[in-house]
Design a protein around this motif. Sequence first.
Motif, PDB file in Angstrom:
ATOM      1  N   ARG A  12      80.634  49.953  38.031  1.00  0.00           N
ATOM      2  CA  ARG A  12      79.302  49.702  37.759  1.00  0.00           C
ATOM      3  C   ARG A  12      78.658  51.144  37.939  1.00  0.00           C
ATOM      4  N   PHE A  13      79.173  52.220  38.700  1.00  0.00           N
ATOM      5  CA  PHE A  13      78.677  53.371  38.926  1.00  0.00           C
ATOM      6  C   PHE A  13      78.920  54.337  37.537  1.00  0.00           C
ATOM      7  N   HIS A  14      79.883  54.087  37.060  1.00  0.00           N
ATOM      8  CA  HIS A  14      80.404  54.743  35.967  1.00  0.00           C
ATOM      9  C   HIS A  14      79.323  54.158  34.592  1.00  0.00           C
ATOM     10  N   GLU A  15      79.118  52.899  34.528  1.00  0.00           N
ATOM     11  CA  GLU A  15      78.072  52.414  33.536  1.00  0.00           C
ATOM     12  C   GLU A  15      76.824  53.112  33.926  1.00  0.00           C
ATOM     13  N   GLU A  16      76.371  52.951  35.171  1.00  0.00           N
ATOM     14  CA  GLU A  16      75.133  53.505  35.515  1.00  0.00           C
ATOM     15  C   GLU A  16      74.895  55.222  35.049  1.00  0.00           C
ATOM     16  N   LEU A  17      76.022  55.867  35.398  1.00  0.00           N
ATOM     17  CA  LEU A  17      76.034  57.284  34.946  1.00  0.00           C
ATOM     18  C   LEU A  17      75.903  57.373  33.575  1.00  0.00           C
ATOM     19  N   GLU A  18      76.573  56.556  32.979  1.00  0.00           N
ATOM     20  CA  GLU A  18      76.587  56.765  31.101  1.00  0.00           C
ATOM     21  C   GLU A  18      75.076  56.407  30.799  1.00  0.00           C
ATOM     22  N   LYS A  19      74.545  55.269  31.361  1.00  0.00           N
ATOM     23  CA  LYS A  19      73.295  54.939  30.952  1.00  0.00           C
ATOM     24  C   LYS A  19      72.166  55.854  31.392  1.00  0.00           C
ATOM     25  N   ALA A  20      72.264  56.543  32.596  1.00  0.00           N
ATOM     26  CA  ALA A  20      71.636  57.728  32.908  1.00  0.00           C
ATOM     27  C   ALA A  20      71.676  58.860  31.941  1.00  0.00           C
ATOM     28  N   ARG A  21      72.817  59.280  31.592  1.00  0.00           N
ATOM     29  CA  ARG A  21      73.002  60.353  30.496  1.00  0.00           C
ATOM     30  C   ARG A  21      72.481  59.848  29.347  1.00  0.00           C
ATOM     31  N   PHE A  22      72.585  59.014  28.870  1.00  0.00           N
ATOM     32  CA  PHE A  22      71.715  58.323  27.640  1.00  0.00           C
ATOM     33  C   PHE A  22      70.399  58.669  27.631  1.00  0.00           C
ATOM     34  N   ALA A  23      69.785  57.858  28.571  1.00  0.00           N
ATOM     35  CA  ALA A  23      68.463  57.593  28.732  1.00  0.00           C
ATOM     36  C   ALA A  23      67.807  59.159  29.039  1.00  0.00           C
ATOM     37  N   SER A  24      68.669  59.853  29.566  1.00  0.00           N
ATOM     38  CA  SER A  24      68.006  61.431  30.047  1.00  0.00           C
ATOM     39  C   SER A  24      68.082  61.959  28.643  1.00  0.00           C
ATOM     40  N   ASN A  25      68.934  62.046  27.912  1.00  0.00           N
ATOM     41  CA  ASN A  25      68.946  62.627  26.622  1.00  0.00           C
ATOM     42  C   ASN A  25      67.807  62.071  25.766  1.00  0.00           C
ATOM     43  N   VAL A  26      67.549  60.903  25.713  1.00  0.00           N
ATOM     44  CA  VAL A  26      66.411  60.389  24.969  1.00  0.00           C
ATOM     45  C   VAL A  26      65.097  60.878  25.312  1.00  0.00           C
ATOM     46  N   VAL A  27      64.762  60.643  26.637  1.00  0.00           N
ATOM     47  CA  VAL A  27      63.652  61.288  27.141  1.00  0.00           C
ATOM     48  C   VAL A  27      63.239  62.779  27.173  1.00  0.00           C
ATOM     49  N   VAL A  28      64.231  63.570  27.365  1.00  0.00           N
ATOM     50  CA  VAL A  28      64.226  65.048  26.975  1.00  0.00           C
ATOM     51  C   VAL A  28      64.058  65.387  25.628  1.00  0.00           C
TER      52      VAL A  28
END
Length: 108
Positions: A12-28
């Motif tokens: 679950r934590f690895h999934e959340e990390l990947e989601k955070a990275r993806f979302a961060s890329n989109v937002v930035v």
Amino acid sequence: MTAHLVSFIRARFHEELEKARFASNVVVTQPGRFGVEPEDAAKHARFSVAAAEARLALLDDTVVPYLGTAGACGRNAEFQLRLLAAPYVEHRDYPHDEESANQPGSPT
């Protein structure tokens, strides 16, 4: 049960990390799409990724090494593991068992 719970939480934590990275890329890359300033988008992106990385570090560096040890350290690690798992008790893959029914983070 403990090994299954560790594997489940780590996944679950690895999934959340990947989601955070993806979302961060989109937002930035598209801050205007979300109505935020580029600087604010970058701050939020760094925070989201750092928070996800911190949860993984907490699990791997301060909980897992002490699971199964005798005494207070082992009990504390088991308690911390169940606290980290608590938000996921309704997840379809949560590894429930009867032994954990009265533990912190259990569905009852």
